[in-house]
Every structure is written in structure tokens, then in C-alpha cells.
Write a protein that holds these residues in place. Structure first.
Motif, mmCIF file in Angstrom:
data_model
loop_
_atom_site.group_PDB
_atom_site.id
_atom_site.type_symbol
_atom_site.label_atom_id
_atom_site.label_comp_id
_atom_site.label_asym_id
_atom_site.label_seq_id
_atom_site.Cartn_x
_atom_site.Cartn_y
_atom_site.Cartn_z
ATOM 1 N N ASP A 117 79.858 12.589 51.242
ATOM 2 C CA ASP A 117 78.811 11.730 51.797
ATOM 3 C C ASP A 117 78.396 12.223 53.179
ATOM 4 O O ASP A 117 77.210 12.291 53.507
ATOM 5 N N THR A 118 79.398 12.558 53.994
ATOM 6 C CA THR A 118 79.097 13.036 55.345
ATOM 7 C C THR A 118 78.325 14.347 55.294
ATOM 8 O O THR A 118 77.350 14.535 56.028
ATOM 9 N N ALA A 119 78.751 15.255 54.437
ATOM 10 C CA ALA A 119 78.064 16.547 54.331
ATOM 11 C C ALA A 119 76.604 16.361 53.928
ATOM 12 O O ALA A 119 75.706 17.061 54.433
ATOM 13 N N GLU A 120 76.343 15.426 53.034
ATOM 14 C CA GLU A 120 74.959 15.150 52.639
ATOM 15 C C GLU A 120 74.147 14.601 53.813
ATOM 16 O O GLU A 120 72.966 14.945 53.975
ATOM 17 N N LEU A 121 74.759 13.767 54.629
ATOM 18 C CA LEU A 121 74.071 13.238 55.806
ATOM 19 C C LEU A 121 73.763 14.352 56.802
ATOM 20 O O LEU A 121 72.721 14.329 57.467
ATOM 21 N N VAL A 122 74.651 15.322 56.908
ATOM 22 C CA VAL A 122 74.400 16.481 57.767
ATOM 23 C C VAL A 122 73.176 17.245 57.266
ATOM 24 O O VAL A 122 72.295 17.640 58.047
ATOM 25 N N ASN A 123 73.103 17.442 55.956
ATOM 26 C CA ASN A 123 71.954 18.137 55.372
ATOM 27 C C ASN A 123 70.658 17.377 55.635
ATOM 28 O O ASN A 123 69.635 17.972 55.991
ATOM 29 N N GLU A 124 70.705 16.065 55.450
ATOM 30 C CA GLU A 124 69.518 15.241 55.666
ATOM 31 C C GLU A 124 69.066 15.271 57.123
ATOM 32 O O GLU A 124 67.871 15.144 57.416
ATOM 33 N N ALA A 125 70.011 15.475 58.025
ATOM 34 C CA ALA A 125 69.675 15.509 59.456
ATOM 35 C C ALA A 125 69.062 16.841 59.871
ATOM 36 O O ALA A 125 68.514 16.959 60.962
ATOM 37 N N GLY A 126 69.175 17.845 59.004
ATOM 38 C CA GLY A 126 68.569 19.135 59.315
ATOM 39 C C GLY A 126 69.539 20.275 59.478
ATOM 40 O O GLY A 126 69.140 21.403 59.763
ATOM 41 N N GLY A 127 70.843 19.997 59.295
ATOM 42 C CA GLY A 127 71.836 21.055 59.383
ATOM 43 C C GLY A 127 72.307 21.473 58.011
ATOM 44 O O GLY A 127 71.649 21.213 56.998
ATOM 45 N N ARG A 128 73.454 22.096 57.977
ATOM 46 C CA ARG A 128 74.058 22.488 56.707
ATOM 47 C C ARG A 128 75.470 21.921 56.677
ATOM 48 O O ARG A 128 76.323 22.313 57.476
ATOM 49 N N GLY A 129 75.713 20.985 55.790
ATOM 50 C CA GLY A 129 77.016 20.355 55.692
ATOM 51 C C GLY A 129 77.831 20.935 54.560
ATOM 52 O O GLY A 129 77.334 21.101 53.443
ATOM 53 N N ILE A 130 79.090 21.243 54.837
ATOM 54 C CA ILE A 130 79.990 21.813 53.841
ATOM 55 C C ILE A 130 81.272 20.984 53.835
ATOM 56 O O ILE A 130 82.008 20.962 54.826
ATOM 57 N N ALA A 131 81.530 20.287 52.754
ATOM 58 C CA ALA A 131 82.711 19.428 52.642
ATOM 59 C C ALA A 131 83.884 20.219 52.074
ATOM 60 O O ALA A 131 83.745 20.879 51.045
ATOM 61 N N VAL A 132 85.025 20.145 52.746
ATOM 62 C CA VAL A 132 86.235 20.827 52.282
ATOM 63 C C VAL A 132 87.402 19.853 52.393
ATOM 64 O O VAL A 132 87.795 19.468 53.506
ATOM 65 N N GLN A 133 87.953 19.446 51.271
ATOM 66 C CA GLN A 133 89.087 18.524 51.302
ATOM 67 C C GLN A 133 90.273 19.213 51.969
ATOM 68 O O GLN A 133 90.698 20.292 51.564
ATOM 69 N N THR A 134 90.790 18.571 53.004
ATOM 70 C CA THR A 134 91.894 19.149 53.763
ATOM 71 C C THR A 134 92.786 18.048 54.303
ATOM 72 O O THR A 134 92.304 17.100 54.935
ATOM 73 N N ASP A 135 94.073 18.176 54.055
ATOM 74 C CA ASP A 135 95.060 17.325 54.703
ATOM 75 C C ASP A 135 95.565 18.107 55.908
ATOM 76 O O ASP A 135 96.267 19.112 55.764
ATOM 77 N N HIS A 136 95.219 17.667 57.099
ATOM 78 C CA HIS A 136 95.528 18.423 58.306
ATOM 79 C C HIS A 136 96.980 18.322 58.734
ATOM 80 O O HIS A 136 97.365 18.889 59.762
ATOM 81 N N LEU A 137 97.810 17.637 57.939
ATOM 82 C CA LEU A 137 99.253 17.662 58.143
ATOM 83 C C LEU A 137 99.912 18.767 57.328
ATOM 84 O O LEU A 137 101.113 19.003 57.470
ATOM 85 N N VAL A 138 99.121 19.432 56.495
ATOM 86 C CA VAL A 138 99.654 20.488 55.633
ATOM 87 C C VAL A 138 99.170 21.839 56.160
ATOM 88 O O VAL A 138 98.011 22.209 55.964
ATOM 89 N N PRO A 139 100.040 22.578 56.845
ATOM 90 C CA PRO A 139 99.607 23.839 57.459
ATOM 91 C C PRO A 139 98.906 24.799 56.520
ATOM 92 O O PRO A 139 97.905 25.427 56.892
ATOM 93 N N ASP A 140 99.402 24.924 55.300
ATOM 94 C CA ASP A 140 98.787 25.868 54.360
ATOM 95 C C ASP A 140 97.336 25.499 54.071
ATOM 96 O O ASP A 140 96.483 26.385 53.909
ATOM 97 N N GLN A 141 97.050 24.208 53.975
ATOM 98 C CA GLN A 141 95.675 23.780 53.707
ATOM 99 C C GLN A 141 94.764 24.086 54.894
ATOM 100 O O GLN A 141 93.618 24.502 54.717
ATOM 101 N N VAL A 142 95.278 23.877 56.094
ATOM 102 C CA VAL A 142 94.472 24.157 57.290
ATOM 103 C C VAL A 142 94.246 25.659 57.437
ATOM 104 O O VAL A 142 93.134 26.110 57.744
ATOM 105 N N GLU A 143 95.278 26.437 57.210
ATOM 106 C CA GLU A 143 95.148 27.891 57.282
ATOM 107 C C GLU A 143 94.115 28.387 56.272
ATOM 108 O O GLU A 143 93.266 29.243 56.594
ATOM 109 N N SER A 144 94.151 27.842 55.057
ATOM 110 C CA SER A 144 93.186 28.220 54.029
ATOM 111 C C SER A 144 91.770 27.844 54.438
ATOM 112 O O SER A 144 90.815 28.609 54.211
ATOM 113 N N LEU A 145 91.614 26.684 55.045
ATOM 114 C CA LEU A 145 90.306 26.241 55.528
ATOM 115 C C LEU A 145 89.733 27.222 56.535
ATOM 116 O O LEU A 145 88.557 27.622 56.444
ATOM 117 N N ILE A 146 90.539 27.627 57.505
ATOM 118 C CA ILE A 146 90.053 28.538 58.550
ATOM 119 C C ILE A 146 89.727 29.905 57.964
ATOM 120 O O ILE A 146 88.726 30.544 58.342
#
Length: 303
Positions: A55-84
Motif C-alpha cells: 500500500d505504501t509503495a503504491e502511494l509513493v508511485n501516486e505521489a510521483g516517485g517509484r515505490g518498491i516494497a520488500v518484506q523484511t524483518d529487520h531483526l533478522v540479519p540475513d534478511q537485511v543483508e539480502s535487502l541491501i
């Protein structure tokens, strides 16, 4: 004008509230915004809220940017590392990092001394509020410092001046929110040699999705809540802190703020932006000069 066109931002914890407002305003300024969180249209976090990162990513697009949603649990280092790694592969850079990971209101036991507060809930709150930010910085900052001028925004609740004089109704909550301010100070020292800037930033009384539900109002009729809580007159939309972050990101001389504890109302005076209703709420000054002083609710001169 799109002052942030070509810039890449990561809003960690952008599912709702301040994070959503920040993501949307960065998008409105032309940025590509990665929006992370645990709740998607197919999975809900322990927080149990309906808002999603898509939903947030779509609102970013509607505002004129480019929104990219990536499910991430920021307590899980491997997920954060993969995100970056993904951001680096897709964009080659990271210019703005916003740490707004929280999701802990349901864990706080307000006005409860530490010997009565649930340790399980208290330590979970600290992990969500502090550990997530540290883990995200650990993996994201090597990419951010590849280009001079990176910005890190640590979102908290309360300014340093306000918090040092006011107990925040729970040892764990108090520790969490002041810990984020300390984190921003430390990052300021570590980023300075690379031309980076780190700040702690707080909204005022935020009209988040949860807060609107508490008062049984919407963003369109939020003033009806003043009948129940008169001081709600000083509240602000999530877009207000979003405009504060966008203003900082667009300021080539933002390093003058490095290491400081800032508020949306404070930056509105400097950068001349307004909330969505055209006003400039100055919540933290109001809380001290009006509410704490026992004066009747009146936002005149404060918005």
C-alpha cells in the motif's frame, strides 16, 4: 520540481504512520523509495495492523516517485543483508536511510514500574526499537558511504530536550526512544569522515492510523477528536515529518544538523514547509508551554 530525482532511499519500517508519510514525501520529491516492513497483503506481523508495505509503495508511485516494497524483518540479519544487496544490485547506490522501525505500542504497559512491567514485553520492545536500527545501519551504511553526502534519519518520539525533563510513562519506552537519539549521535561521528549526516527526528502528536482509530476519526475529520481530547488540536499528519525528511535530503548544507535531535515543527520553521492543511504545528513547544503549564487547549501561535 523533483529535487530528489535520481536519489535512492530506504524507509525501514515504512508500512504505516511516520514511515509511510516519509516514504510518500520522498516519492513526491522524485526519489526511488524502498519500503520495508513485515506486513504484506498476504502476511501480517505480530502487530496485527491492516496496513501493508505494498500500500505504501503504491502511494509513493501516486505521489510521483517509484515505490518498491520488500518484506523484511529487520531483526533478522540475513534478511537485511539480502535487502541491501538487492538495492545495490538494482540501483548501485543508497542516498537516504530512514530507520522508523517500531511496531511496539501493544507491548508498552504505561505507568507501570519496571518491577511490575512484563520483562518479555519490555525486552521485545527494546529489540524492535533499538536492535532493528543497529542491524539495519550495520548492513546499509557501507553502501550509503560509497557516495559522499548520505543522510541517515533515526525516527524517535520526543526531542532530546523534552525527553530529559519528562518521563515517558514506561522505563522501556523511555529507554527505547532516548536510545534512538543516542544512536543518531554516534552515527554522526562515524559518518562525518565520509561526508554523511545523521540526525534523530521526531514528529509531534502524530495522527497515525492507530491514533485516528483510538479517537474514532479519520484524517478528513480529525478535529472532531478535539471534543474528547482538546490538546489533540496540536496534532499533525504523517506527511509533516515526511516533508521534514524531504527538506533535509534536499539541502546540500544539511551537515549543519549532524548529530542533532530535531522535530518536524522545528524544521518547518527553517525550511518553510507546511502540513497538509497549510499549518505549521509546533507540538513540542506547545506541550511544554500549554499542556504541561495547565493552560486550556489553544493552538493559536503554535500552528
Amino acid at each position: 520540481m523533483k529535487p530528489l530525482e535520481g536519489k535512492v532511499a530506504l524507509v525501514a519500517g515504512g508500512t504505516r504512520g511516520a514511515g509511510r508519510g516519509i516514504a510518500v514525501e520522498l516519492g513526491a520529491a522524485g526519489a526511488t523509495v524502498y519500503v520495508t516492513g513485515r506486513t504484506t497483503r498476504t502476511e501480517t506481523s505480530e502487530y496485527g495492523r491492516p496496513e501493508t508495505i505494498e500500500d505504501t509503495a503504491e502511494l509513493v508511485n501516486e505521489a510521483g516517485g517509484r515505490g518498491i516494497a520488500v518484506q523484511t524483518d529487520h531483526l533478522v540479519p540475513d534478511q537485511v543483508e539480502s535487502l541491501i544487496h538487492r538495492i545495490e544490485k538494482e540501483q548501485g547506490r543508497l542516498d537516504i536511510l530512514v530507520n522508523d522501525i517500531w511496531g511496539s505500542e501493544h507491548l508498552a504497559e504505561w505507568n507501570t514500574p519496571v518491577w511490575k512491567h512484563s520483562l518479555e514485553k519490555g525486552f521485545r520492545m527494546l529489540r524492535l526499537a533499538i536492535d532493528t536500527h543497529i542491524i539495519t545501519n550495520h548492513y546499509a551504511l557501507p553502501l550509503l558511504i560509497k557516495n559522499k553526502g548520505g543522510l541517515v534519519v533515526e525516527v524517535t518520539d520526543g526531542t532530546e530536550d523534552y525527553n530529559k525533563n519528562n518521563y515517558r510513562l514506561s522505563l522501556f519506552y523511555d529507554f527505547a526512544k532516548n536510545g534512538v537519539i543516542t544512536l543518531a549521535k554516534a552515527l554522526a561521528h562515524e559518518l562525518s569522515p565520509y561526508g554523511g549526516t545523521a540526525v534523530a527526528l521526531t514528529p509531534g502528536w502524530l495522527r497515525s492510523e492507530l491514533m485516528l482509530e483510538v479517537f474514532g476519526v479519520t484524517e478528513e475529520n480529525w478535529r472532531d477528536a478535539v471534543k474528547t481530547e482538546p490538546h489533540f488540536v496540536i496534532s499533525e499528519s504523517p506527511r509533516y515529518i515526511g516533508r521534514a525528511v524531504s527538506a533535509l535530503a534536499g539541502d546540500a548544507k544539511r551537515d549543519c544538523w549532524n548529530g542533532q535531535s530535531l522535530s518536524s515543527g522545528q524544521l518547518a520553521k527553517v525550511y518553510h514547509f507546511t502540513d497538509v492543511d497549510g499549518s505549521r504545528p509546533d507540538c513540542w513547544r506547545y506541550l511544554v508551554e500549554v499542556e504541561a503549564a495547565g493552560k486550556p487547549a489553544n493552538a493559536e501561535g503554535y500552528r
